[in-house]
Design an enzyme around this catalytic site. Structure first.
Site, PDB file in Angstrom:
ATOM      1  N   THR A 153      10.383  -6.698 -41.180  1.00 47.82           N
ATOM      2  CA  THR A 153       8.953  -6.678 -41.454  1.00 47.82           C
ATOM      3  C   THR A 153       8.552  -8.071 -41.933  1.00 47.82           C
ATOM      4  O   THR A 153       9.355  -8.770 -42.545  1.00 47.82           O
ATOM      5  CB  THR A 153       8.708  -5.648 -42.586  1.00 47.82           C
ATOM      6  OG1 THR A 153       9.004  -4.362 -42.082  1.00 47.82           O
ATOM      7  CG2 THR A 153       7.285  -5.702 -43.115  1.00 47.82           C
ATOM      8  N   ARG A 213       5.000   8.050 -37.099  1.00 46.63           N
ATOM      9  CA  ARG A 213       5.440   7.697 -38.451  1.00 46.63           C
ATOM     10  C   ARG A 213       4.582   6.540 -38.998  1.00 46.63           C
ATOM     11  O   ARG A 213       4.371   5.534 -38.328  1.00 46.63           O
ATOM     12  CB  ARG A 213       6.907   7.291 -38.411  1.00 46.63           C
ATOM     13  CG  ARG A 213       7.507   6.896 -39.763  1.00 46.63           C
ATOM     14  CD  ARG A 213       7.701   5.407 -39.858  1.00 46.63           C
ATOM     15  NE  ARG A 213       8.491   5.027 -41.044  1.00 46.63           N
ATOM     16  CZ  ARG A 213       8.665   3.783 -41.436  1.00 46.63           C
ATOM     17  NH1 ARG A 213       8.149   2.794 -40.745  1.00 46.63           N
ATOM     18  NH2 ARG A 213       9.357   3.505 -42.514  1.00 46.63           N
ATOM     19  N   VAL A 214       4.101   6.687 -40.207  1.00 49.79           N
ATOM     20  CA  VAL A 214       3.286   5.633 -40.832  1.00 49.79           C
ATOM     21  C   VAL A 214       4.146   4.923 -41.874  1.00 49.79           C
ATOM     22  O   VAL A 214       4.791   5.569 -42.693  1.00 49.79           O
ATOM     23  CB  VAL A 214       2.031   6.237 -41.504  1.00 49.79           C
ATOM     24  CG1 VAL A 214       1.222   5.159 -42.218  1.00 49.79           C
ATOM     25  CG2 VAL A 214       1.172   6.948 -40.464  1.00 49.79           C
ATOM     26  N   GLY A 256      11.384  -3.534 -46.405  1.00 50.16           N
ATOM     27  CA  GLY A 256      12.556  -2.710 -46.672  1.00 50.16           C
ATOM     28  C   GLY A 256      12.319  -1.286 -46.225  1.00 50.16           C
ATOM     29  O   GLY A 256      11.555  -1.029 -45.283  1.00 50.16           O
ATOM     30  N   GLY A 313      10.670   1.753 -45.840  1.00 45.39           N
ATOM     31  CA  GLY A 313       9.264   2.075 -46.061  1.00 45.39           C
ATOM     32  C   GLY A 313       9.009   3.379 -46.774  1.00 45.39           C
ATOM     33  O   GLY A 313       8.094   3.464 -47.600  1.00 45.39           O
TER      34      GLY A 313
END
Ligand code: GLY
Length: 287
Positions: free
Chosen positions: A163, A191-192, A214, A216
């Site tokens: 990320t 998936r959020v 990392g 989430g």
């Protein structure tokens, strides 16, 4: 005036080519910070990460269990403005779309088809998100692991792609935080991530800006960026960053912070987190 950025936390990996991109992005982002403002600087920096294909955001995004790409991004300012997108595909720069949500709509988060329709209405052209190199990697992972079992998600944090995020403060004291991600290998479609949620993986208030990276789900459940933002009222960026990784030691993650006095802070409890910061005096890379 300071810009700090990260390109993901996880297991140790070969960093040399990624450090070059990181340094270039910091230098470019800092030029924009000096000439324009913190918002333009964070957007510029994150877009460089999204475009380069070396990180898990934009062009380098990982694939869902269905072999699709679903990206999330969020941008937030110390003036209380915020925009985010979740589960978007066919977009080159999700962070730019998050900014458009912030500036052009009355909403905070747009997701999936609605977010993509909004992107087209703003003139953002289609960009193929599923990259051949990522598909190859996906099949390698599938042959080695059973991705259907999402509880094994931590096993995929060793993939050398992360990320990305950036936080900046400009000469007028405007603070901005932004994060962009492709999520986690083998996630279920829909998936959020924490990155898309203000207060979870991205947050900004008048005391500072925070971007997390990392695992989430853990960052999301604890609203770690909001927690850090509250602490910034009384503690400097580095103290807050260190405190957060100690307090939430059960979550594999890292975070970067810029505080209202222009101090950088970063910490992680993973094997490494590649990132760096730049101000008038220094350009420092950490890993
Ligand atoms: N922290 C990014 C993610 O879990 O998707």
């Amino acid at each position: 005036v300071l810009l700090i950025a990260h390109v993901g936390a996880g297991r140790k990996y070969e960093t040399s080519s990624r450090i070059d991109v990181l340094k270039d992005a910091l230098k470019e982002g800092f030029k924009v910070l000096q000439k324009k403002d913190a918002l333009a600087s964070v957007i510029t920096t994150v877009k460089i990460f999204e475009e380069c294909g070396l990180f898990n955001a934009g062009t380098g995004s990982v694939l869902t269990i269905s072999g699709t790409v679903e990206m999330d991004a969020c941008i937030m300012t110390s003036e209380g403005k915020c925009g985010a997108v979740s589960c978007v595909t066919g977009i080159k720069y999700p962070i730019e779309l998050a900014r458009l949500v912030m500036e052009k709509t009355d909403h905070v988060i747009l997701c999936s088809a609605g977010a993509m329709e909004f992107a087209r209405s703003c003139g953002l052209k289609y960009f193929p998100s599923v990259q051949p190199e990522r598909v190859k990697k996906f099949h390698e992972l599938l042959s080695k692991n059973d991705l259907k079992y999402y509880k094994k998600v931590k096993d995929f944090l060793d993939d050398p792609y992360g990320t990305v995020g950036a936080c900046a403060i400009d000469r007028n004291g405007l603070i901005v935080a932004g994060t962009s991600t492709g999520g986690i290998w083998g996630k279920l479609p829909g998936r959020v991530s924490d990155s898309a949620i203000p207060g979870a993986g991205t947050y900004c208030n008048s005391y500072g800006g925070i971007s997390c990276t990392g695992h989430g789900e853990g960052v999301l459940k604890h609203c770690i960026a909001y927690f850090a933002g509250e602490l910034l009222e009384k503690m400097d960026a580095q103290k807050v960053a260190t405190h957060c990784v100690e307090k939430f030691c059960d979550v594999s993650f890292g975070l970067i912070i810029v505080d209202k006095n222009g101090n950088p802070g970063y910490a992680y409890n993973t094997e490494m987190m590649l990132g760096g910061y730049i101000n008038e005096k220094d350009l420092l890379v950490f890993e």
